[in-house]
Design a protein around this motif. Structure first.
Motif, short mmCIF file in Angstrom:
data_model
loop_
_atom_site.label_atom_id
_atom_site.label_comp_id
_atom_site.label_asym_id
_atom_site.label_seq_id
_atom_site.Cartn_x
_atom_site.Cartn_y
_atom_site.Cartn_z
N GLY A 1 0.78 -1.22 0.00
CA GLY A 1 0.00 0.00 0.00
C GLY A 1 0.82 1.28 0.00
O GLY A 1 0.26 2.36 0.02
N PHE A 2 2.14 1.18 -0.01
CA PHE A 2 3.01 2.35 -0.02
C PHE A 2 3.81 2.37 -1.32
O PHE A 2 4.37 1.36 -1.73
CB PHE A 2 3.99 2.32 1.16
N ALA A 3 3.85 3.52 -1.97
CA ALA A 3 4.65 3.69 -3.18
C ALA A 3 6.13 3.63 -2.82
O ALA A 3 6.52 3.97 -1.69
CB ALA A 3 4.31 5.02 -3.84
N PRO A 4 6.97 3.23 -3.77
CA PRO A 4 8.42 3.19 -3.49
C PRO A 4 8.97 4.55 -3.08
O PRO A 4 9.87 4.63 -2.25
CB PRO A 4 9.03 2.73 -4.81
N LEU A 5 8.41 5.62 -3.64
CA LEU A 5 8.85 6.96 -3.24
C LEU A 5 8.52 7.22 -1.77
O LEU A 5 9.33 7.81 -1.03
CB LEU A 5 8.19 8.02 -4.12
N ALA A 6 7.38 6.76 -1.32
CA ALA A 6 6.99 6.93 0.08
C ALA A 6 7.92 6.14 0.99
O ALA A 6 8.36 6.65 2.04
CB ALA A 6 5.55 6.50 0.29
N ILE A 7 8.23 4.91 0.60
CA ILE A 7 9.16 4.09 1.40
C ILE A 7 10.52 4.77 1.46
O ILE A 7 11.14 4.82 2.53
CB ILE A 7 9.27 2.67 0.81
N TYR B 1 2.39 10.00 6.35
CA TYR B 1 2.17 8.60 6.00
C TYR B 1 1.44 7.83 7.09
O TYR B 1 1.38 6.61 7.05
CB TYR B 1 3.51 7.94 5.64
N ARG B 2 0.90 8.54 8.06
CA ARG B 2 0.06 7.96 9.12
C ARG B 2 0.74 6.80 9.85
O ARG B 2 0.16 5.74 10.06
CB ARG B 2 -1.28 7.49 8.56
N ILE C 1 15.22 18.57 12.84
CA ILE C 1 15.19 17.20 12.33
C ILE C 1 13.96 16.48 12.87
O ILE C 1 13.25 15.77 12.14
CB ILE C 1 16.48 16.45 12.73
N THR C 2 13.68 16.65 14.13
CA THR C 2 12.54 15.99 14.75
C THR C 2 11.22 16.51 14.20
O THR C 2 10.28 15.73 14.00
CB THR C 2 12.60 16.18 16.28
N ILE C 3 11.14 17.78 13.92
CA ILE C 3 9.91 18.34 13.33
C ILE C 3 9.70 17.76 11.93
O ILE C 3 8.58 17.40 11.57
CB ILE C 3 9.97 19.88 13.32
N TYR C 4 10.78 17.64 11.14
CA TYR C 4 10.68 17.02 9.82
C TYR C 4 10.18 15.57 9.95
O TYR C 4 9.30 15.14 9.21
CB TYR C 4 12.02 17.06 9.10
N ASP C 5 10.76 14.84 10.89
CA ASP C 5 10.32 13.46 11.11
C ASP C 5 8.85 13.41 11.49
O ASP C 5 8.12 12.51 11.05
CB ASP C 5 11.16 12.80 12.22
N GLY C 6 8.41 14.36 12.29
CA GLY C 6 7.00 14.43 12.67
C GLY C 6 6.10 14.64 11.46
O GLY C 6 5.03 14.04 11.35
N PHE C 7 6.53 15.50 10.53
CA PHE C 7 5.75 15.73 9.31
C PHE C 7 5.67 14.45 8.46
O PHE C 7 4.61 14.12 7.92
CB PHE C 7 6.33 16.87 8.48
N VAL C 8 6.77 13.73 8.35
CA VAL C 8 6.77 12.48 7.57
C VAL C 8 5.88 11.45 8.25
O VAL C 8 5.09 10.77 7.58
CB VAL C 8 8.21 11.96 7.38
N ILE C 9 5.99 11.32 9.56
CA ILE C 9 5.15 10.36 10.28
C ILE C 9 3.68 10.72 10.15
O ILE C 9 2.83 9.86 9.96
CB ILE C 9 5.60 10.28 11.76
N PHE D 1 9.32 4.51 13.61
CA PHE D 1 9.97 4.01 12.39
C PHE D 1 10.31 2.53 12.51
O PHE D 1 10.11 1.76 11.57
CB PHE D 1 11.25 4.81 12.10
N LYS D 2 10.79 2.13 13.66
CA LYS D 2 11.14 0.72 13.86
C LYS D 2 9.90 -0.16 13.74
O LYS D 2 9.93 -1.21 13.09
CB LYS D 2 11.80 0.54 15.23
N ARG D 3 8.81 0.27 14.35
CA ARG D 3 7.57 -0.49 14.28
C ARG D 3 7.07 -0.61 12.83
O ARG D 3 6.60 -1.66 12.42
CB ARG D 3 6.52 0.19 15.16
N PHE D 4 7.17 0.46 12.07
CA PHE D 4 6.72 0.45 10.68
C PHE D 4 7.54 -0.53 9.85
O PHE D 4 6.98 -1.34 9.10
CB PHE D 4 6.82 1.86 10.08
#
Length: 176
Positions: free
Chosen positions: A12-18, A89-90, A78-86, A136-139
């Protein structure tokens, strides 16, 4: 050029998303390394500054006091960017992301404005980086488990031994 919608998906995830999620995971790992460096700097320069011969050394005191703050402050973007990515992609509930980033921001800004200190706010940003590391680890563990399940299903061959057997009649059933 291949359109993103034409590319095959991976669970369900595009390669670009991964790829974007893996990039955010690498960025988060850099933030974790900066946090470890801040802790080590605090311990090393604090220990050296506590030695009687170095009590009056302003450079050691500034390294002990300001370097950990600066290293942890570098992790905030960096953490804010990670928050946006998380969030995008829910990978976690939006309320949890908003709560962790929001509380850390309020505590940091409130500490700087009203208490003239940043240590509690920066300490809360430490927790956000480790929370995102767990997300990220869980995903990626989920993706590995899905790959293993599909691999097992693809390699499984139906034989007579694996077919379900009809239940044998018992003496109770024969009386009816």
């Amino acid at each position: 050029m291949t359109n993103v919608s034409d590319q095959p998906t991976q669970y369900g995830f595009a390669p670009l998303a991964i790829a974007r999620i893996k990039g955010a995971q690498r960025a988060n790992q850099i933030a974790i390394y900066l946090i470890y460096a801040a802790i080590i700097a605090f311990m090393v320069f604090g220990t050296i500054a506590s030695i009687k011969a170095f009590h009056d050394n302003q450079l050691l005191y500034r390294l002990f006091f300001n370097l950990p703050y600066a290293l942890i402050a570098l992790t905030i973007p960096i953490t804010i960017y990670d928050g946006f990515v998380i969030y995008r992609y829910r990978l976690n509930q939006p309320s949890m992301i908003a709560l962790s980033i929001g509380v850390s921001t309020v505590v940091l800004v409130g500490g700087l404005l009203f208490a003239d200190t940043a240590w509690l706010g920066l300490a809360s940003w430490l927790g956000v980086a480790f929370l995102f590391k767990a997300n990220f680890k869980r995903f990626f563990n989920f993706l590995e488990a899905e790959a293993e399940t599909e691999e097992e299903l693809g390699n499984e061959h139906v034989t007579d031994e694996k077919l379900p057997q009809a239940p044998k009649e018992s003496s109770i059933d024969s009386n009816f």
